[in-house]
Design an enzyme around this catalytic site. Structure first.
Site, PDB file in Angstrom:
ATOM      1  N   TYR A   1      -7.193   1.449  -4.188  1.00 32.94           N
ATOM      2  CA  TYR A   1      -5.911   1.366  -5.148  1.00 32.94           C
ATOM      3  C   TYR A   1      -4.977   0.771  -4.806  1.00 32.94           C
ATOM      4  O   TYR A   1      -4.745   0.543  -3.231  1.00 32.94           O
ATOM      5  CB  TYR A   1      -5.601   2.534  -5.905  1.00 32.94           C
ATOM      6  CG  TYR A   1      -5.085   3.829  -4.883  1.00 32.94           C
ATOM      7  CD1 TYR A   1      -3.410   3.666  -4.459  1.00 32.94           C
ATOM      8  CD2 TYR A   1      -5.752   4.590  -4.365  1.00 32.94           C
ATOM      9  CE1 TYR A   1      -3.205   4.488  -3.766  1.00 32.94           C
ATOM     10  CE2 TYR A   1      -5.237   5.346  -3.331  1.00 32.94           C
ATOM     11  CZ  TYR A   1      -4.012   5.438  -2.842  1.00 32.94           C
ATOM     12  OH  TYR A   1      -3.082   6.319  -2.200  1.00 32.94           O
ATOM     13  N   CYS A   2      -3.850  -0.105  -5.202  1.00 33.61           N
ATOM     14  CA  CYS A   2      -2.688  -0.524  -4.792  1.00 33.61           C
ATOM     15  C   CYS A   2      -1.726  -0.519  -5.814  1.00 33.61           C
ATOM     16  O   CYS A   2      -1.968   0.213  -6.947  1.00 33.61           O
ATOM     17  CB  CYS A   2      -3.075  -1.966  -4.229  1.00 33.61           C
ATOM     18  SG  CYS A   2      -3.605  -3.094  -5.514  1.00 33.61           S
ATOM     19  N   THR A   3      -0.664  -1.342  -5.801  1.00 31.63           N
ATOM     20  CA  THR A   3       0.534  -0.956  -6.702  1.00 31.63           C
ATOM     21  C   THR A   3       0.180  -1.574  -8.079  1.00 31.63           C
ATOM     22  O   THR A   3       0.028  -0.689  -9.020  1.00 31.63           O
ATOM     23  CB  THR A   3       1.761  -1.885  -6.291  1.00 31.63           C
ATOM     24  OG1 THR A   3       1.956  -1.168  -5.023  1.00 31.63           O
ATOM     25  CG2 THR A   3       2.832  -1.554  -7.293  1.00 31.63           C
TER      26      THR A   3
ATOM     27  N   ILE B   1      -1.776   1.500  -9.677  1.00 33.16           N
ATOM     28  CA  ILE B   1      -0.951   2.749  -9.730  1.00 33.16           C
ATOM     29  C   ILE B   1      -0.153   2.750 -11.034  1.00 33.16           C
ATOM     30  O   ILE B   1       0.194   3.600 -11.565  1.00 33.16           O
ATOM     31  CB  ILE B   1      -0.070   3.092  -8.198  1.00 33.16           C
ATOM     32  CG1 ILE B   1      -1.174   3.059  -7.314  1.00 33.16           C
ATOM     33  CG2 ILE B   1       0.464   4.521  -8.462  1.00 33.16           C
ATOM     34  CD1 ILE B   1      -0.046   3.078  -5.786  1.00 33.16           C
TER      35      ILE B   1
END
Length: 511
Positions: A353-355, A383
């Site tokens: 996952y990332c932003t 996210i």
């Protein structure tokens, strides 16, 4: 999204708009009806100048409309300079005599808009004959194909106020093949300027990545234009745009540029394509995977790794419970991190996952290319989208963002601490030492004692610079950077995440 242009566009229009393409709108003398510049124009060009001036005049008058009282013959009146005008003739006479300067400025604006549109259309026609999408764009030469018609809105409606409640920030990306990123750059610049948007837009042959802020009307128009553009309409959908409260005030300026990558990973798209990413999971699917992962008694022995693809200062103030968070400063270090810690991912199911999802596209492709994982999954929308559905889910703390807000809050948890006293604290500020761009977690009590730099070394350096203001630069020698490996090798028994099961490696340095 229609927009009016002169009915007979052609070489004469080109001559006119190119003659005015470099006008400075702050200089009212440049577009003065009595100036020598207008006198020098030929008949054909004068016609186009006249069209632009008429449109500017009409736009100005329209902003002065007010509803007429009931039972009046006219449906609308006009109010300007604290006067009420009940006929079109009277308002026209007033504007012509009292607001000539404003009409001149608006005329320049119309001409510049025509110039940008024409030049981008010409570039498109010459560069994209082999591409069906570009052929579609070439056929549609109307201004409305590229820039929205804003004539029906007052200028102040497009400009967001200073308060974050009055505007919005958009975050989005789109991976798709672009043959002419320079044309897209020129178009995006014109579009953002027209809508008074600030922020950053990266364009490359592999796609576009943007975060822009402005009024809610401006961001809505921006999304509509992006979704209707033939370059992106088969790739983008409305759900791809992540929104948050903010506005143009969240960015110091507008920066639009062409780069090799739309997210700086340090590997050419020719060597690592975005077309081979991991399996996308919706926020709901990802939530279930994390729930199952955390429900197991011993995450260290699990066949799953929950991997944070962001930088250490992002994961420091907010992260998923049980995650593995690399202690790296830049995403361009991520490939080396994977190479150095490949054993961690051997025969594992990796949940990344990332932003907003963009770093996972390339990061998952790199991890897959190593051929050691069982499966590689990634959180679609990042996210941002997860927290829209699960604000009280398994992500705790704040979401770091790359603008002057620094972070967004979705829950009340504080997972980080003041660098000096260790008290719970998660609000970043820049290091107080000039030219040091590192972020600092220092609580109000410590700031009150003068602890405002990223570390003791930098604090002392700032004091020395204050005593000797002639020194304009320095070599970065902060303790917080010197003791952190550029690419760390993970411990065999990672640290536990405070307050939650699983594992996490988040640097405890001061930066």
């Amino acid at each position: 999204m229609p927009s009016s242009t002169a009915p007979d566009q052609g070489d004469d229009l080109e001559a006119c708009v190119l003659r005015f393409s470099d006008l400075d709108l702050k200089d009212s003398s440049l577009i003065n009806p009595s100036s020598s510049l207008k006198a020098e124009l030929d008949v054909s060009t004068k016609k186009k100048y006249s069209f632009a001036k008429k449109k500017a005049f009409a736009l100005f008058v329209k902003t002065k409309e007010v509803p007429a009282p009931p039972f009046e013959c006219e449906e609308k009146w006009w109010k300007c300079c604290q006067q009420l005008f009940m006929s079109q003739t009277s308002i026209h006479r007033h504007v012509a005599t009292q607001h000539a300067d404003e009409i001149c400025h608006e005329t320049a604006s119309v001409l510049k808009q025509l110039a940008v549109t024409l030049s981008t259309s010409k570039s498109l026609k010459s560069a994209d004959k082999r591409n069906s999408l570009k052929e579609d764009l070439t056929h549609n030469r109307e201004v409305s194909a590229w820039l929205p018609d804003t004539s029906c809105f007052r200028p102040d409606e497009l400009i967001s106020g200073q308060g974050s409640d009055e505007g919005e920030v958009l975050l989005y990306y789109c991976y798709c093949d672009l043959e002419d990123p320079d044309w897209v750059c020129a178009w995006q610049t014109a579009l953002c300027q027209l809508l008074h948007l600030t922020g950053k837009v990266r364009i490359a042959t592999e796609g576009i990545n943007g975060t822009v802020g402005g009024s809610k009307l401006a961001t809505r128009l921006y999304v509509e234009v992006m979704l209707s553009c033939p370059l992106f309409k088969n790739y983008l959908c409305k759900d791809d745009f992540k929104t948050s409260r903010g506005g143009a005030c969240c960015f110091p300026e507008l920066r639009v540029g062409v780069f090799e990558e739309i997210v700086p990973m340090g590997i050419s798209p020719n060597k690592l394509s975005y077309k081979k990413p991991g399996i996308h999971l919706s926020p709901g699917e990802f939530h279930k995977e994390v729930e199952e992962f955390l429900s197991r008694g011993n995450q260290e022995q699990s066949d799953t790794v929950l991997l944070d693809c962001r930088n250490f200062y992002e994961s420091k103030i907010g992260r998923f419970q049980g995650c593995l968070a690399p202690d790296i400063r830049k995403f361009s270090y991520f490939p080396s991190y994977v190479d150095k810690n490949l054993e961690l991912f051997k025969e594992k199911r990796v949940l990344m996952y990332c932003t907003g999802g963009i770093r996972c596209e390339r990061g998952s492709a790199y991890l897959k290319a190593k051929g050691v994982c069982k499966e590689v999954f990634q959180l679609k929308g990042g996210i941002h989208k997860y927290l829209e559905e699960f604000p009280d889910g398994f992500y705790r703390g704040k979401l770091f963002v790359f603008d002057e807000r620094y972070a967004l809050s979705y829950n009340s948890d504080v997972v980080s601490e003041c660098s000096y006293c260790g008290a719970p604290w998660d609000q970043y500020k820049l290091c107080s030492t000039p030219q040091c761009r590192q972020l600092v977690l220092t609580c109000p009590a410590c700031r009150g004692q003068g602890f405002t730099a990223c570390c003791v070394t930098c604090q002392d350096k700032g004091s020395r610079q204050a005593a000797s203001p002639a020194q304009s630069s320095f070599k970065e020698e902060c303790e917080c950077t010197a003791r952190r490996p550029r690419v760390p090798r993970e411990l065999s028994q990672p640290e536990r995440l405070p307050g939650g099961p699983g594992r996490v490696l988040v640097g405890r340095g001061h930066s």
